[in-house]
Write a protein that holds these residues in place. Structure first.
Motif, PDB file in Angstrom:
ATOM      1  N   ARG A 234      -1.548  11.508  -3.848  1.00 58.76           N
ATOM      2  CA  ARG A 234      -2.778  12.285  -4.053  1.00 58.76           C
ATOM      3  C   ARG A 234      -2.697  14.054  -5.052  1.00 58.76           C
ATOM      4  NH1 ARG A 234      -3.450   9.869   0.561  1.00 58.76           N
ATOM      5  NH2 ARG A 234      -3.363  12.128   2.130  1.00 58.76           N
ATOM      6  N   ALA A 235      -1.589  13.747  -4.892  1.00 56.74           N
ATOM      7  CA  ALA A 235      -1.518  15.551  -5.191  1.00 56.74           C
ATOM      8  C   ALA A 235      -0.807  15.437  -6.978  1.00 56.74           C
ATOM      9  CB  ALA A 235      -0.302  16.294  -4.901  1.00 56.74           C
ATOM     10  N   ALA A 236      -0.456  14.199  -7.922  1.00 51.29           N
ATOM     11  CA  ALA A 236      -0.387  13.668  -9.057  1.00 51.29           C
ATOM     12  C   ALA A 236      -1.535  13.496  -9.846  1.00 51.29           C
ATOM     13  CB  ALA A 236       1.365  13.128  -9.011  1.00 51.29           C
ATOM     14  N   ASP A 237      -2.545  12.495  -8.747  1.00 49.79           N
ATOM     15  CA  ASP A 237      -3.748  11.803  -9.109  1.00 49.79           C
ATOM     16  C   ASP A 237      -5.240  12.316  -8.559  1.00 49.79           C
ATOM     17  OD1 ASP A 237      -5.149  10.053 -10.609  1.00 49.79           O
ATOM     18  OD2 ASP A 237      -3.409   8.846 -10.950  1.00 49.79           O
ATOM     19  N   THR A 238      -6.210  12.759  -9.485  1.00 53.17           N
ATOM     20  CA  THR A 238      -7.145  12.899  -8.687  1.00 53.17           C
ATOM     21  C   THR A 238      -8.450  12.168  -8.583  1.00 53.17           C
ATOM     22  OG1 THR A 238      -7.899  12.765 -10.804  1.00 53.17           O
ATOM     23  CG2 THR A 238      -7.623  15.451  -9.530  1.00 53.17           C
ATOM     24  N   ARG A 239      -7.874  10.347  -9.104  1.00 47.09           N
ATOM     25  CA  ARG A 239      -8.492   9.151  -8.356  1.00 47.09           C
ATOM     26  C   ARG A 239      -7.916   8.839  -7.003  1.00 47.09           C
ATOM     27  NH1 ARG A 239      -6.426   5.722 -13.464  1.00 47.09           N
ATOM     28  NH2 ARG A 239      -4.039   7.218 -12.874  1.00 47.09           N
ATOM     29  N   ASP A 247       5.269  -6.815   3.108  1.00 44.54           N
ATOM     30  CA  ASP A 247       6.346  -7.217   3.862  1.00 44.54           C
ATOM     31  C   ASP A 247       7.356  -8.179   3.281  1.00 44.54           C
ATOM     32  OD1 ASP A 247       8.118  -9.097   5.690  1.00 44.54           O
ATOM     33  OD2 ASP A 247       6.828  -9.575   6.559  1.00 44.54           O
ATOM     34  N   PRO A 248       8.168  -7.755   2.499  1.00 49.04           N
ATOM     35  CA  PRO A 248       9.224  -8.759   1.421  1.00 49.04           C
ATOM     36  C   PRO A 248       9.624 -10.276   1.351  1.00 49.04           C
ATOM     37  CG  PRO A 248      10.452  -7.206   2.767  1.00 49.04           C
ATOM     38  CD  PRO A 248       9.120  -7.082   3.205  1.00 49.04           C
ATOM     39  N   LEU A 249       9.168 -10.414   3.140  1.00 50.65           N
ATOM     40  CA  LEU A 249       8.912 -11.787   3.624  1.00 50.65           C
ATOM     41  C   LEU A 249       8.371 -12.509   3.287  1.00 50.65           C
ATOM     42  CD1 LEU A 249      11.975 -11.616   6.362  1.00 50.65           C
ATOM     43  CD2 LEU A 249      12.153 -11.895   4.033  1.00 50.65           C
ATOM     44  N   ALA A 250       7.253 -12.086   4.236  1.00 48.55           N
ATOM     45  CA  ALA A 250       5.828 -12.498   4.035  1.00 48.55           C
ATOM     46  C   ALA A 250       5.174 -12.770   2.718  1.00 48.55           C
ATOM     47  CB  ALA A 250       5.189 -11.821   5.190  1.00 48.55           C
ATOM     48  N   GLY A 251       5.273 -10.940   1.641  1.00 52.90           N
ATOM     49  CA  GLY A 251       4.225 -11.111   0.982  1.00 52.90           C
ATOM     50  C   GLY A 251       3.514 -10.450   0.742  1.00 52.90           C
ATOM     51  N   LEU A 252       3.211 -10.160   2.266  1.00 55.71           N
ATOM     52  CA  LEU A 252       1.830  -9.411   2.883  1.00 55.71           C
ATOM     53  C   LEU A 252       1.829  -8.386   2.870  1.00 55.71           C
ATOM     54  CD1 LEU A 252       1.442 -12.284   5.860  1.00 55.71           C
ATOM     55  CD2 LEU A 252       0.211 -12.391   3.262  1.00 55.71           C
ATOM     56  N   SER A 253       0.354  -7.501   2.831  1.00 55.44           N
ATOM     57  CA  SER A 253       0.742  -6.470   3.199  1.00 55.44           C
ATOM     58  C   SER A 253       0.236  -5.725   4.404  1.00 55.44           C
ATOM     59  CB  SER A 253      -0.453  -5.486   2.117  1.00 55.44           C
ATOM     60  OG  SER A 253      -1.969  -6.347   2.578  1.00 55.44           O
ATOM     61  N   GLY A 254       0.786  -4.387   4.547  1.00 62.01           N
ATOM     62  CA  GLY A 254       1.234  -3.965   5.871  1.00 62.01           C
ATOM     63  C   GLY A 254      -0.410  -3.393   6.244  1.00 62.01           C
ATOM     64  N   ARG A 255       0.848  -1.741   6.690  1.00 67.68           N
ATOM     65  CA  ARG A 255      -0.370  -0.747   7.294  1.00 67.68           C
ATOM     66  C   ARG A 255      -0.742   0.186   5.792  1.00 67.68           C
ATOM     67  NH1 ARG A 255       0.986   3.747  12.034  1.00 67.68           N
ATOM     68  NH2 ARG A 255      -1.253   5.393  11.523  1.00 67.68           N
ATOM     69  N   GLU A 256      -2.189   0.607   5.966  1.00 62.63           N
ATOM     70  CA  GLU A 256      -2.712   0.904   4.734  1.00 62.63           C
ATOM     71  C   GLU A 256      -2.756   2.730   4.755  1.00 62.63           C
ATOM     72  OE1 GLU A 256      -5.676  -0.245   3.189  1.00 62.63           O
ATOM     73  OE2 GLU A 256      -4.741  -2.147   2.206  1.00 62.63           O
ATOM     74  N   ALA A 257      -2.290   3.444   3.997  1.00 62.43           N
ATOM     75  CA  ALA A 257      -2.007   4.573   4.450  1.00 62.43           C
ATOM     76  C   ALA A 257      -3.933   4.855   3.337  1.00 62.43           C
ATOM     77  CB  ALA A 257      -1.328   6.270   3.748  1.00 62.43           C
ATOM     78  N   ALA A 258      -4.522   6.317   3.992  1.00 57.89           N
ATOM     79  CA  ALA A 258      -5.794   6.808   4.184  1.00 57.89           C
ATOM     80  C   ALA A 258      -6.074   6.788   2.734  1.00 57.89           C
ATOM     81  CB  ALA A 258      -6.095   8.060   5.080  1.00 57.89           C
ATOM     82  N   ARG A 259      -6.826   6.770   2.264  1.00 58.47           N
ATOM     83  CA  ARG A 259      -7.737   7.017   0.195  1.00 58.47           C
ATOM     84  C   ARG A 259      -7.535   8.815   0.148  1.00 58.47           C
ATOM     85  NH1 ARG A 259     -11.283   2.486  -2.037  1.00 58.47           N
ATOM     86  NH2 ARG A 259     -10.419   0.830  -0.919  1.00 58.47           N
TER      87      ARG A 259
END
Length: 259
Positions: A234-239, A247-259
């Motif tokens: 966020r410090a490098a981009d204003t968007r 998850d490298p095994l399942a290929g699924l996304s885990g926890r997300e950081a806030a936008r």
């Protein structure tokens, strides 16, 4: 001192095949200049004389080879004894375990690398005592300091659309190797085109309010590291930026950081 023994002198082998090959050589020389064949034959040595000449040449070559190799060892050993006693012992111990052939030229190359600072006898680039330490940035001040770009490709696109650039970044915050995949996505999902401009993490772009940056993290990443990556991005981009763990095994996304 570790060295490769030089082969012992051996007598010249006078075989029927060598004699027959020499006779064929004489015939070819005479056939090459038919008008001068008698003169050429007079100057050619007989088979027995040629074998005797080769025997003497073979012995001289062996003696010269042994002499040159001994002189080479004397030169590199003289360079070795220019070092202090303690350093000389370390170099000799290093020479015993190094993967170089036990040859004076390779020993001279080792001394040169030590003299120029490319090899430290106390920490050689081989052996069990040497351990690789990965480059880490536990407290980076910026996204560029923590991660470097190692790849780029174009995804999507079609007859009436333009593909979007996808960038691959690498870094290590201390827990392990991290690979970040960055891609610009449209805020309005019903749009039927892809963004075309460069979306590297940097200052804002014209019209950037219609897009957001999706960063997928692969590798050992804790919740604290995930928040740190989001803060640096966020410090490098204003968007708007979303950082999510994959998850490298399942290929699924885990926890997300806030936008």
């Amino acid at each position: 001192m570790c060295f490769k023994p030089w082969p012992r002198p051996t007598p010249y082998e006078d075989t029927p095949r060598k004699r027959a090959a020499y006779r064929r050589k004489q015939e070819r020389e005479q056939a090459a200049l038919p008008l001068f064949a008698p003169a050429i034959a007079e100057r050619q040595l007989g088979v027995a004389e040629e074998m005797l000449r080769r025997t003497g040449q073979w012995e001289r070559q062996q003696l010269e080879g042994r002499r040159q190799r001994a002189q080479a060892w004397h030169r590199v050993r003289a360079r070795l004894f220019e070092h202090p006693t303690s350093r000389r012992r370390a170099i000799r111990a290093l020479w015993r375990i190094c993967p170089y052939p036990a040859d004076p030229s390779y020993f001279g190359a080792l001394l040169h690398e030590i003299a120029t600072g490319r090899i430290d006898p106390a920490w050689p680039p081989w052996g069990a005592s040497h351990t690789l330490t990965p480059r880490t940035t536990p407290n980076p001040a910026s996204f560029a300091e923590a991660f470097r770009q190692i790849g780029q490709r174009t995804v999507g696109g079609g007859p009436k659309t333009v593909g979007a650039d996808e960038f691959l970044f690498y870094g290590n915050l201390g827990s392990g190797n991290l690979f970040l995949t960055s891609r610009v996505r449209l805020i309005e999902p019903n749009e039927s085109f892809y963004t075309t401009w460069n979306h590297r993490l940097r200052d804002s772009h014209v019209g950037s309010s219609e897009h957001w940056v999706d960063i997928a993290v692969r590798g050992p990443c804790s919740d604290e590291d995930l928040r740190r990556i989001a803060r640096l991005a966020r410090a490098a981009d204003t968007r708007p930026i979303v950082v999510r763990r994959i998850d490298p095994l399942a290929g699924l996304s885990g926890r997300e950081a806030a936008r």
